[in-house]
Design a protein around this motif. Structure first.
Motif, PDB file in Angstrom:
ATOM      1  N   ARG A 102       0.830  -1.203   0.000  1.00 21.32           N
ATOM      2  CA  ARG A 102       0.000   0.000   0.000  1.00 21.32           C
ATOM      3  C   ARG A 102       0.869   1.259   0.000  1.00 21.32           C
ATOM      4  O   ARG A 102       0.559   2.238  -0.687  1.00 21.32           O
ATOM      5  CB  ARG A 102      -0.932  -0.010   1.211  1.00 21.32           C
ATOM      6  CG  ARG A 102      -2.028  -1.064   1.130  1.00 21.32           C
ATOM      7  CD  ARG A 102      -2.772  -1.226   2.448  1.00 21.32           C
ATOM      8  NE  ARG A 102      -3.502  -0.019   2.813  1.00 21.32           N
ATOM      9  CZ  ARG A 102      -4.731   0.279   2.399  1.00 21.32           C
ATOM     10  NH1 ARG A 102      -5.359  -0.556   1.576  1.00 21.32           N
ATOM     11  NH2 ARG A 102      -5.332   1.383   2.784  1.00 21.32           N
ATOM     12  N   ALA A 103       1.966   1.215   0.733  1.00 18.36           N
ATOM     13  CA  ALA A 103       2.889   2.350   0.730  1.00 18.36           C
ATOM     14  C   ALA A 103       3.520   2.523  -0.644  1.00 18.36           C
ATOM     15  O   ALA A 103       3.656   3.653  -1.146  1.00 18.36           O
ATOM     16  CB  ALA A 103       3.965   2.155   1.798  1.00 18.36           C
ATOM     17  N   LEU A 104       3.899   1.421  -1.275  1.00 15.17           N
ATOM     18  CA  LEU A 104       4.497   1.491  -2.607  1.00 15.17           C
ATOM     19  C   LEU A 104       3.501   1.991  -3.646  1.00 15.17           C
ATOM     20  O   LEU A 104       3.870   2.682  -4.602  1.00 15.17           O
ATOM     21  CB  LEU A 104       5.037   0.124  -3.020  1.00 15.17           C
ATOM     22  CG  LEU A 104       6.352  -0.301  -2.369  1.00 15.17           C
ATOM     23  CD1 LEU A 104       6.644  -1.770  -2.673  1.00 15.17           C
ATOM     24  CD2 LEU A 104       7.505   0.582  -2.849  1.00 15.17           C
ATOM     25  N   ALA A 105       2.227   1.623  -3.491  1.00 11.39           N
ATOM     26  CA  ALA A 105       1.215   2.099  -4.432  1.00 11.39           C
ATOM     27  C   ALA A 105       1.107   3.613  -4.383  1.00 11.39           C
ATOM     28  O   ALA A 105       0.987   4.282  -5.429  1.00 11.39           O
ATOM     29  CB  ALA A 105      -0.132   1.452  -4.119  1.00 11.39           C
ATOM     30  N   ALA A 106       1.151   4.176  -3.178  1.00 12.14           N
ATOM     31  CA  ALA A 106       1.138   5.634  -3.053  1.00 12.14           C
ATOM     32  C   ALA A 106       2.422   6.234  -3.608  1.00 12.14           C
ATOM     33  O   ALA A 106       2.399   7.280  -4.275  1.00 12.14           O
ATOM     34  CB  ALA A 106       0.955   6.034  -1.587  1.00 12.14           C
ATOM     35  N   SER A 107       3.537   5.571  -3.378  1.00 17.72           N
ATOM     36  CA  SER A 107       4.818   6.072  -3.883  1.00 17.72           C
ATOM     37  C   SER A 107       4.869   6.028  -5.398  1.00 17.72           C
ATOM     38  O   SER A 107       5.446   6.915  -6.034  1.00 17.72           O
ATOM     39  CB  SER A 107       5.962   5.243  -3.292  1.00 17.72           C
ATOM     40  OG  SER A 107       5.973   5.316  -1.879  1.00 17.72           O
ATOM     41  N   ALA A 108       4.266   4.999  -5.996  1.00 16.53           N
ATOM     42  CA  ALA A 108       4.267   4.878  -7.460  1.00 16.53           C
ATOM     43  C   ALA A 108       3.589   6.063  -8.108  1.00 16.53           C
ATOM     44  O   ALA A 108       4.007   6.542  -9.176  1.00 16.53           O
ATOM     45  CB  ALA A 108       3.567   3.575  -7.860  1.00 16.53           C
ATOM     46  N   ASP A 109       2.549   6.562  -7.482  1.00 11.98           N
ATOM     47  CA  ASP A 109       1.807   7.683  -8.063  1.00 11.98           C
ATOM     48  C   ASP A 109       2.623   8.965  -8.099  1.00 11.98           C
ATOM     49  O   ASP A 109       2.319   9.880  -8.884  1.00 11.98           O
ATOM     50  CB  ASP A 109       0.526   7.905  -7.260  1.00 11.98           C
ATOM     51  CG  ASP A 109      -0.381   8.934  -7.905  1.00 11.98           C
ATOM     52  OD1 ASP A 109      -0.897   8.651  -9.002  1.00 11.98           O
ATOM     53  OD2 ASP A 109      -0.558  10.030  -7.325  1.00 11.98           O
ATOM     54  N   GLN A 110       3.657   9.044  -7.279  1.00  8.84           N
ATOM     55  CA  GLN A 110       4.487  10.255  -7.271  1.00  8.84           C
ATOM     56  C   GLN A 110       5.166  10.501  -8.617  1.00  8.84           C
ATOM     57  O   GLN A 110       5.558  11.632  -8.923  1.00  8.84           O
ATOM     58  CB  GLN A 110       5.572  10.135  -6.184  1.00  8.84           C
ATOM     59  CG  GLN A 110       5.043   9.932  -4.777  1.00  8.84           C
ATOM     60  CD  GLN A 110       4.791  11.237  -4.048  1.00  8.84           C
ATOM     61  OE1 GLN A 110       4.460  12.243  -4.657  1.00  8.84           O
ATOM     62  NE2 GLN A 110       4.946  11.204  -2.746  1.00  8.84           N
ATOM     63  N   PHE A 111       5.299   9.465  -9.441  1.00 12.78           N
ATOM     64  CA  PHE A 111       6.010   9.601 -10.712  1.00 12.78           C
ATOM     65  C   PHE A 111       5.090   9.961 -11.871  1.00 12.78           C
ATOM     66  O   PHE A 111       5.567  10.281 -12.961  1.00 12.78           O
ATOM     67  CB  PHE A 111       6.748   8.298 -11.029  1.00 12.78           C
ATOM     68  CG  PHE A 111       7.716   7.882  -9.969  1.00 12.78           C
ATOM     69  CD1 PHE A 111       8.964   8.474  -9.879  1.00 12.78           C
ATOM     70  CD2 PHE A 111       7.379   6.913  -9.032  1.00 12.78           C
ATOM     71  CE1 PHE A 111       9.861   8.102  -8.889  1.00 12.78           C
ATOM     72  CE2 PHE A 111       8.262   6.529  -8.042  1.00 12.78           C
ATOM     73  CZ  PHE A 111       9.508   7.130  -7.970  1.00 12.78           C
ATOM     74  N   ILE A 112       3.790   9.881 -11.674  1.00 14.11           N
ATOM     75  CA  ILE A 112       2.843  10.131 -12.760  1.00 14.11           C
ATOM     76  C   ILE A 112       2.578  11.626 -12.866  1.00 14.11           C
ATOM     77  O   ILE A 112       2.279  12.290 -11.874  1.00 14.11           O
ATOM     78  CB  ILE A 112       1.537   9.350 -12.532  1.00 14.11           C
ATOM     79  CG1 ILE A 112       1.836   7.850 -12.563  1.00 14.11           C
ATOM     80  CG2 ILE A 112       0.496   9.705 -13.588  1.00 14.11           C
ATOM     81  CD1 ILE A 112       0.672   6.972 -12.174  1.00 14.11           C
ATOM     82  N   SER A 113       2.706  12.145 -14.073  1.00 10.95           N
ATOM     83  CA  SER A 113       2.586  13.582 -14.276  1.00 10.95           C
ATOM     84  C   SER A 113       1.845  13.870 -15.571  1.00 10.95           C
ATOM     85  O   SER A 113       1.796  13.038 -16.484  1.00 10.95           O
ATOM     86  CB  SER A 113       3.980  14.226 -14.319  1.00 10.95           C
ATOM     87  OG  SER A 113       3.907  15.603 -14.660  1.00 10.95           O
ATOM     88  N   TYR A 114       1.294  15.045 -15.634  1.00 10.83           N
ATOM     89  CA  TYR A 114       0.697  15.546 -16.874  1.00 10.83           C
ATOM     90  C   TYR A 114       1.808  16.113 -17.753  1.00 10.83           C
ATOM     91  O   TYR A 114       2.757  16.707 -17.261  1.00 10.83           O
ATOM     92  CB  TYR A 114      -0.322  16.638 -16.549  1.00 10.83           C
ATOM     93  CG  TYR A 114      -0.990  17.256 -17.755  1.00 10.83           C
ATOM     94  CD1 TYR A 114      -1.925  16.536 -18.506  1.00 10.83           C
ATOM     95  CD2 TYR A 114      -0.696  18.561 -18.132  1.00 10.83           C
ATOM     96  CE1 TYR A 114      -2.546  17.110 -19.606  1.00 10.83           C
ATOM     97  CE2 TYR A 114      -1.314  19.143 -19.227  1.00 10.83           C
ATOM     98  CZ  TYR A 114      -2.236  18.419 -19.961  1.00 10.83           C
ATOM     99  OH  TYR A 114      -2.846  18.989 -21.052  1.00 10.83           O
ATOM    100  N   ARG A 115       1.702  15.898 -19.069  1.00  9.30           N
ATOM    101  CA  ARG A 115       2.648  16.489 -20.013  1.00  9.30           C
ATOM    102  C   ARG A 115       1.883  17.405 -20.961  1.00  9.30           C
ATOM    103  O   ARG A 115       0.993  16.964 -21.695  1.00  9.30           O
ATOM    104  CB  ARG A 115       3.384  15.395 -20.804  1.00  9.30           C
ATOM    105  CG  ARG A 115       4.196  15.938 -21.959  1.00  9.30           C
ATOM    106  CD  ARG A 115       5.077  14.910 -22.619  1.00  9.30           C
ATOM    107  NE  ARG A 115       6.395  14.899 -22.019  1.00  9.30           N
ATOM    108  CZ  ARG A 115       7.316  15.816 -22.249  1.00  9.30           C
ATOM    109  NH1 ARG A 115       7.053  16.832 -23.030  1.00  9.30           N
ATOM    110  NH2 ARG A 115       8.502  15.728 -21.671  1.00  9.30           N
ATOM    111  N   GLU A 116       2.222  18.686 -20.925  1.00  9.65           N
ATOM    112  CA  GLU A 116       1.481  19.668 -21.710  1.00  9.65           C
ATOM    113  C   GLU A 116       1.677  19.492 -23.206  1.00  9.65           C
ATOM    114  O   GLU A 116       0.750  19.716 -23.996  1.00  9.65           O
ATOM    115  CB  GLU A 116       1.870  21.087 -21.282  1.00  9.65           C
ATOM    116  CG  GLU A 116       1.373  21.448 -19.889  1.00  9.65           C
ATOM    117  CD  GLU A 116       1.521  22.928 -19.580  1.00  9.65           C
ATOM    118  OE1 GLU A 116       1.454  23.750 -20.515  1.00  9.65           O
ATOM    119  OE2 GLU A 116       1.706  23.268 -18.403  1.00  9.65           O
ATOM    120  N   SER A 117       2.869  19.073 -23.635  1.00  5.66           N
ATOM    121  CA  SER A 117       3.136  18.977 -25.076  1.00  5.66           C
ATOM    122  C   SER A 117       2.308  17.895 -25.746  1.00  5.66           C
ATOM    123  O   SER A 117       2.006  17.984 -26.939  1.00  5.66           O
ATOM    124  CB  SER A 117       4.626  18.719 -25.324  1.00  5.66           C
ATOM    125  OG  SER A 117       5.011  17.455 -24.812  1.00  5.66           O
TER     126      SER A 117
END
Length: 662
Positions: A274-289
């Motif tokens: 569960r901690a890793l699942a929250a940590s994984a989301d830290q890398f997901i980002s929106y890309r404007e281009s």
């Protein structure tokens, strides 16, 4: 999962800077400080805003200088630092860590300080989807006099990695600061006042010194906020900074963060997962281009890369049930596929994508397959199928960077100074890890891609064996025959009977027989290339030669090219990067391979769960709740490189998914 630490974890200033936290905002911005709230590196910040997602980052609020004033002037009056920060002249060091009694991290970091009957609890949180950071100070005053907390934000307003210019002008208005074309807004319930701009020239960064980088930083202070709490009272100071005028209250920020993280953890029962699942989301980002989601490879250094994205996507998105995010990322790569290749680096502005990777396109096919297995979304797969066809055709007939199918059906790649596998370091005309030829993992990906295409062209999946409701894909390519050719030669060519494992590459050079971690993917992938006996031998050889509890070595220690230490000057680090250095992400492949060859038995799962204790303890070191990029190959005790790496988290999360759901 709450990570808690006490004074024994910062017995010295230096030890207090060994660990840090990371919060990201889904735009490419982040907040990161050490466990004692100092900046131990130049690219840390209270608020690293992102003005154009995900890579145009500005170090806005670098750190907070905090003092607590006890009593009334002139006597008895005492001023102590709550903040901690090192300087080139160590006598100037702020030693607030000596008053620090606690640090915890779950959704956000919390620090506790105690002095002379006054307790101060600092909470810092970064809002999702906005360049907004909030900090609160809960002050319990059980002393015999009033206390005043004084906060001075140290500002930079420069792009990440750059140094504040001498004399850079900072303008302060009622609720905003302007400098270098950027405007930062603030709100607070404290008293805020402008002060003459002060420049601090000699902030000292311990971690940058270790990495051979610039050791000194410069900041500017042009305002301060103070807040007084009377004897026997408990009150809270709140300060919010952001790149927008209408800023939220701290309670809104905290609720935003907690709600976001909670939704990510529902698929897992195990606390570490569960901690890793929250940590994984830290890398997901929106890309404007691209106006789609992307995965940032690692913090604080890396941006979004194709190879890293395709490896990290399965764990970071699919294992956590973020199927829409996964599809968004896959669509971005579908739109940018050229000559059968996926971008390794996406463009900024008018720049063209870089396509120097042999594995990203094949990993794309594997990622689509994993998406289908979990969702049954045949509609999306039909849309992706022409791109997958294009990849196979170009690889078969030949494309850029020497990538082509040889007469034996295997893929050969790399030419000149082009390094196209993940072991891709080049130092001018030096290739520390040359792998031109037929790398073992590339041909494992190739074989699995062909088997996947064989299944899809029949309109059924290996997972269910059921015919697709959309009907069969019409395809003139006989993927099964191509896969049979690879299968027929793979074991013969790659098996090294003397070392009882797989050769790393087929090139006709001494590099062929080096024992490396790349062979583990020939076992862990869904479609097997080896007999069960040899699969077990590979798993055992990797364990004997390369395994550590925090990752796999990239080269066996007995090899004369083995480097036990990663550090020092850039050249020294490059020469060690894939020459024995321990990487965390291949450890996921090892555990998946172990479970596979032991038929996912209860005993095998229990053993892997026991072995994962090394990962559980690793989450407490370095960046709290994150997994790093690398460790030393000789004695892997301290995390190095990126303190938070997407594919490290994603690949280990896949293991937890199998433990709970297979």
């Amino acid at each position: 999962m709450k990570f808690q630490y006490g004074k024994q974890d910062w017995k010295t200033f230096e030890r207090g800077e060994e660990n840090c936290y990371l919060m990201t905002n889904g735009l490419g911005g982040f907040s990161s400080l050490s466990m004692i709230a100092s900046c131990s590196r130049g690219d840390q910040a209270v608020l690293m805003a992102c003005t154009h997602s995900p890579n145009h980052r500005y170090n806005m609020v670098h750190r907070l200088e905090e003092t607590l004033e006890l009593g009334d002037m002139p006597y008895p009056f005492k001023r102590v630092f709550l903040s901690s920060q090192d300087f080139q002249c160590h006598e100037k060091r702020e030693n607030g860590y000596g008053l620090q009694t606690g640090f915890s991290y779950e959704d956000y970091p919390v620090w506790t300080y105690l002095t002379e009957g006054v307790e101060v609890v600092r909470t810092l949180a970064l809002m999702q989807g906005r360049n907004v950071v909030g900090v609160s100070y809960r002050i319990r005053n059980r002393s015999q006099h009033a206390v005043t907390l004084r906060v001075r934000p140290h500002l930079q307003f420069v792009p990440k990695g750059q140094r504040l210019s001498v004399g850079q002008e900072f303008l302060f208005a009622e609720n905003r600061i302007t400098s270098n074309g950027q405007t930062l807004f603030l709100r607070t319930n404290g008293v805020c006042q402008e002060i003459p701009t002060q420049y601090h020239e000699d902030l000292y960064y311990q971690d940058d010194v270790k990495d051979g980088k610039m050791a000194l930083g410069r900041t500017a202070v042009n305002h301060e906020i103070y807040f007084t709490v009377e004897q026997g009272q408990e009150e809270s100071l709140e300060i919010v900074y952001g790149m927008e005028e209408n800023l939220p209250h701290m309670t809104e920020i905290l609720q935003n963060v907690s709600d976001h993280r909670k939704n990510l953890q529902e698929r897992f029962h195990d606390e570490t997962a569960r901690a890793l699942a929250a940590s994984a989301d830290q890398f997901i980002s929106y890309r404007e281009s691209t106006r789609q989601k992307t995965i940032l490879a690692g913090f604080p250094f890396f941006e979004d890369w194709g190879r890293d994205t395709m490896i990290a996507l399965v764990g970071c998105c699919l294992s956590t049930g973020q199927y829409d995010t996964a599809q968004s990322i896959l669509r971005t790569f579908m739109a940018h596929c050229r000559r059968g290749l996926m971008p390794n680096l996406f463009p900024e502005g008018t720049q063209a994508p870089a396509y120097n990777t042999v594995d990203a396109a094949l990993l794309f096919i594997l990622a689509v397959y994993e998406y289908l297995r979990r969702t049954g979304d045949n509609v999306f797969v039909r849309q992706a199928y022409p791109v997958m066809q294009d990849i196979i055709r170009w690889y078969a007939k030949g494309t850029d960077y020497g990538i082509h199918m040889d007469q034996d059906g295997l893929i050969s790649a790399g030419q000149g100074y082009d390094q196209v596998t993940w072991m891709d370091v080049r130092v001018e005309d030096i290739l520390p890890t040359p792998r031109h030829g037929k790398p073992v993992e590339i041909n494992a990906y190739w074989y699995n891609a062909l088997r996947i295409m064989e299944e899809l062209s029949r309109g059924q999946t290996r997972e269910t064996g059921k015919q697709s409701r959309e009907g069969q894909f019409q395809d003139e390519i006989d993927y099964g025959a191509m896969a049979d050719r690879v299968y027929a030669v793979f074991e013969t060519l790659y098996w090294n009977p003397e070392k009882e494992c797989l050769r790393d590459v087929i090139s006709g050079t001494a590099a062929d027989n080096q024992v490396r971690c790349n062979q583990i993917w020939a076992v862990s992938l869904p479609f097997s290339l080896l007999s069960r006996e040899k699969e077990i031998q590979v798993v055992e050889a990797v364990y004997r030669k390369l395994y550590t509890p925090v990752g796999l070595r990239t080269l066996a220690p007995e090899d004369d090219q083995f480097h036990p230490f990663y550090g020092g000057a850039q050249l020294d680090r490059d020469l060690a990067y894939h020459q024995g250095t321990v990487w965390t992400f291949p450890l996921g492949g090892y555990y998946l391979a172990y479970l596979k060859v032991h038929d996912y038995s209860r005993q095998a799962k229990a053993y892997v769960k026991e072995q994962l204790r090394g990962i559980e303890t690793a989450l407490r070191e370095g960046c709290v709740a994150q997994l790093p990029e690398i460790y030393d190959g000789g004695n892997p005790v301290s995390s190095k490189g990126c303190f938070a790496q997407a594919w490290s988290v994603g690949e280990i999360l896949r293991v937890y998914e199998v433990l709970e759901h297979v």
